[in-house]
Design an enzyme around this catalytic site. Structure first.
Site, PDB file in Angstrom:
ATOM      1  N   LYS A 185      -5.795  -8.140  -5.587  1.00 34.22           N
ATOM      2  CA  LYS A 185      -5.281  -9.061  -6.755  1.00 34.22           C
ATOM      3  C   LYS A 185      -5.555 -10.313  -6.702  1.00 34.22           C
ATOM      4  O   LYS A 185      -5.809 -10.830  -5.474  1.00 34.22           O
ATOM      5  CB  LYS A 185      -3.536  -8.888  -6.491  1.00 34.22           C
ATOM      6  CG  LYS A 185      -2.852  -7.588  -6.937  1.00 34.22           C
ATOM      7  CD  LYS A 185      -1.416  -7.782  -6.666  1.00 34.22           C
ATOM      8  CE  LYS A 185      -0.595  -6.434  -6.869  1.00 34.22           C
ATOM      9  NZ  LYS A 185      -0.712  -6.016  -8.398  1.00 34.22           N
ATOM     10  N   ARG A 210       1.605   4.993  -7.913  1.00 36.42           N
ATOM     11  CA  ARG A 210       1.556   6.566  -8.001  1.00 36.42           C
ATOM     12  C   ARG A 210       1.235   7.600  -7.078  1.00 36.42           C
ATOM     13  O   ARG A 210       1.483   8.936  -7.170  1.00 36.42           O
ATOM     14  CB  ARG A 210       0.720   6.905  -9.605  1.00 36.42           C
ATOM     15  CG  ARG A 210      -0.620   6.237  -9.415  1.00 36.42           C
ATOM     16  CD  ARG A 210      -1.434   6.145 -10.705  1.00 36.42           C
ATOM     17  NE  ARG A 210      -1.104   4.726 -11.349  1.00 36.42           N
ATOM     18  CZ  ARG A 210      -1.527   4.364 -12.307  1.00 36.42           C
ATOM     19  NH1 ARG A 210      -2.512   4.830 -12.876  1.00 36.42           N
ATOM     20  NH2 ARG A 210      -1.278   2.921 -12.838  1.00 36.42           N
TER      21      ARG A 210
HETATM   22  N1  BES Z   1       3.096  -3.483  -7.861  1.00 36.63           N
HETATM   23  C1  BES Z   1       2.244  -3.585  -9.046  1.00 36.63           C
HETATM   24  C2  BES Z   1       2.770  -3.824 -10.480  1.00 36.63           C
HETATM   25  C3  BES Z   1       3.901  -4.837 -10.649  1.00 36.63           C
HETATM   26  C4  BES Z   1       3.313  -5.993 -11.401  1.00 36.63           C
HETATM   27  C5  BES Z   1       5.205  -5.037  -9.949  1.00 36.63           C
HETATM   28  C6  BES Z   1       3.992  -7.122 -11.640  1.00 36.63           C
HETATM   29  C7  BES Z   1       5.805  -6.150 -10.203  1.00 36.63           C
HETATM   30  C8  BES Z   1       5.451  -7.163 -10.950  1.00 36.63           C
HETATM   31  C9  BES Z   1       1.152  -2.358  -9.184  1.00 36.63           C
HETATM   32  O1  BES Z   1       1.111  -1.587  -7.989  1.00 36.63           O
HETATM   33  C10 BES Z   1      -0.035  -2.634  -9.763  1.00 36.63           C
HETATM   34  O2  BES Z   1      -0.740  -3.413  -9.267  1.00 36.63           O
HETATM   35  N2  BES Z   1      -0.243  -2.215 -11.092  1.00 36.63           N
HETATM   36  C11 BES Z   1      -1.389  -2.335 -11.758  1.00 36.63           C
HETATM   37  C12 BES Z   1      -1.684  -1.305 -12.390  1.00 36.63           C
HETATM   38  C13 BES Z   1      -3.071  -1.058 -12.917  1.00 36.63           C
HETATM   39  C14 BES Z   1      -4.131  -0.944 -11.783  1.00 36.63           C
HETATM   40  C15 BES Z   1      -3.297   0.288 -13.551  1.00 36.63           C
HETATM   41  C16 BES Z   1      -1.184  -3.572 -12.651  1.00 36.63           C
HETATM   42  O3  BES Z   1       0.119  -4.052 -13.130  1.00 36.63           O
HETATM   43  O4  BES Z   1      -2.107  -4.306 -13.057  1.00 36.63           O
HETATM   44 MN    MN Z   2      -0.683  -2.449  -7.231  1.00 35.74          MN
END
Ligand code: BES
Ligand code: MN
Ligand code: ZN
Length: 502
Positions: free
Chosen positions: A278, A352
């Site tokens: 990230k 997931r």
């Molecule tokens: N933990 C994150 C999602 C999240 C975002 C939680 C903001 C709390 C606040 C999740 O694991 C993630 O990284 N999701 C991705 C999904 C994508 C890779 C399909 C995202 O949000 O970009």
């Molecule tokens: Mn994630």
């Protein structure tokens, strides 16, 4: 520790350090709520002018403190706004929360807020406890304010057993939400999967000890056991970390159970994104990525404490998603608990993978209903903001969650799982399922379609609470800054409705 009691006394004559008075924003101007009529009397005809001079309008979120007039025993009066409907439990819960934050140094407080039904009594207690929540475990100097020792809820129902039951229920619920907040607020180095499992163990011990305590079975599966169980999804995430993965399972199985609810909560104790790392600003709050796990555990213990006549089996898979030589790579294929193979495309879509395994295990228990809750996708945060959760799944269970949410004072919104998603999730050239397809649009709906593959066709609801678990702004209503505990009260209300209680 604050103790709450119900009394039918008059707010003006109650001997406490502070009295909280609800103000209704009527069309004709502000007026004190029904429960505070004798405080109105103490002001007499000066009340209207006084409220106006003090800037009291009765709008939600407002709190105005003033020395009390003759005829009111408490030295301090705190006016809190209720908005225009004094029968709305959601508004009352919020106002009680605002009150808690605006009376910080009184040993005893009386609350003259709308409390004419058991639901309103519960809302007052819940709101007050949750609004006054603070997390000071890591502060070397604790804040100066002290919680009130005695909080008296003024209600005409004080001697009614339904009101006493509502008070007890509210305290159990507030305990659960506060505990969920504590765990989510805990820094990730102190909340790795083994440490989070230990926190659960300690709480479980406390809840189940002594005569008359509910019997809840706790099982914790470690890395080796998860490998034996074929939980490739959980391990594909957790094996990136020096801290090994865990799976917590709780079972509440009362003899009089009328139905069986399975709960599954995402427990990523820190989400760096893994190799698909990230950007730093998105990583900032990723200690909260275990909020789903925290909410199913705390809700299950609350359901047991309330003695609800339903069986609950809760699964909380816990893993840390890190960058290391043992991280899963994009392109890897993982075999899940139910034998399905998944091609990894983005290691940041890790939730997931945990949920797929845990849902499979939940389905093996043959429950009547499956509900999962997860901080799953930024897409749903973008779509619905930081206060409204997304719910997807089978129609009946989606409706049940929406209803439970409105009873609980939490907002959820139904989102679809479009038909095209079935094709997209099966578009891997090498495996049964494609974990992620890099088409940005509808990523939260894609995730739900992916999870559906692990629900065995059972009645199911999926709550995507990303962004709701953490309040990055200032406090409002009964919600503090930091972890919110979002979802816990919805889950408990859902259980109450399955139990036929509401
Ligand atoms: N933990 C994150 C999602 C999240 C975002 C939680 C903001 C709390 C606040 C999740 O694991 C993630 O990284 N999701 C991705 C999904 C994508 C890779 C399909 C995202 O949000 O970009
Ligand atoms: Mn994630
Ligand atoms: Zn995540």
């Amino acid at each position: 520790m604050t103790t709450y009691s119900l009394r039918s006394a008059s707010p003006a004559k109650t001997k406490v350090d502070a009295v909280v008075v609800g103000v209704v924003a009527d069309k004709a101007g502000p007026r004190l709520c029904e429960a505070a009529q004798d405080v109105s009397g103490a002001y007499g005809r000066r009340l209207g002018a006084f409220l106006s001079t003090m800037g009291v309008t009765g709008k939600a979120g407002e709190a105005v403190r003033t020395p009390s007039p003759d005829g009111v025993s408490a030295p301090l009066v705190v006016f809190v706004g209720l908005g225009d409907d004094e029968t709305d439990a959601v508004a009352v819960r919020r106002a009680a929360g605002v009150a808690a934050r605006n009376v910080s140094n009184a040993a005893s407080v009386a609350l003259a807020l709308p409390s004419g039904t058991p639901e309103l009594v519960a809302a007052v207690v819940e709101g007050h406890r949750l609004g006054g929540y603070t997390f000071t475990a890591y502060k070397s100097t604790k804040s100066e304010s002290t919680d009130a020792n005695d909080v008296v809820v003024l209600t005409s129902l004080a001697r009614r057993p339904e009101a006493a039951a509502a008070l007890e229920r509210a305290e159990v619920l507030a305990d659960a939400v506060a505990l969920c907040r504590d765990w989510v607020n805990t820094p990730p180095r102190d909340c790795t999967p083994p440490l989070l499992a230990e926190l659960v163990t300690a709480t479980h011990k406390e809840v189940t000890k002594g005569r008359g305590a509910p019997k809840v079975k706790l099982e914790i599966f470690d890395h080796e056991q998860l490998a034996e169980m074929g939980c490739g999804g959980i391990l594909s995430v957790g094996d990136s970390s020096a801290a090994p993965s865990r799976l917590v399972k709780l079972t509440w199985a009362p003899k009089n159970a009328v139905t069986h609810l399975a709960l599954v909560g995402k427990g990523v104790t820190f989400d760096s994104g893994g190799l698909t790392i990230k950007p730093s600003s998105s990583m900032l709050n990723m200690k909260s990525d275990m909020a789903g796990a925290a909410s199913v555990v705390t809700a299950t213990l609350a359901i047991a404490r309330l003695g609800l006549p339903i069986k609950v089996t809760a699964f909380a898979p816990m893993a840390e998603n890190m960058v290391s030589a043992t991280s899963t790579r994009p392109g890897d294929v993982i075999t899940m608990r139910n034998g399905t193979t998944v091609e990894i495309a983005n290691t940041d879509a890790e939730g997931r993978m945990l949920l797929g395994d845990a849902l499979s295990l939940a389905v093996e228990e043959q429950p009547d209903v499956v509900v999962d809750i997860a901080t799953l996708t930024g897409h749903m945060q973008l779509a619905l903001g930081d206060k409204v959760g997304a719910v997807m799944g089978t129609d009946d269970q989606v409706s049940a969650v929406l209803a439970a949410g409105s009873a609980a004072g939490e907002q959820h919104w139904a989102m679809p799982i479009p038909e095209e998603m079935s094709e997209r999730i099966t578009s891997s050239k090498v495996a049964d399922l494609l974990q992620h397809d890099w088409v940005r649009w509808g990523g939260g709906l894609y995730a739900a379609a992916f999870l559906r593959e692990f629900t065995g066709g059972l009645p199911w609801a999926h709550l995507d609470i990303a962004g709701k678990e953490m309040n990055t702004g200032g406090p409002y209503g009964h919600v503090p800054s930091g972890a919110t505990g979002f979802g816990v009260t919805t889950l408990v209300h859902l259980a109450r409705s399955l139990a036929g209680e509401v």
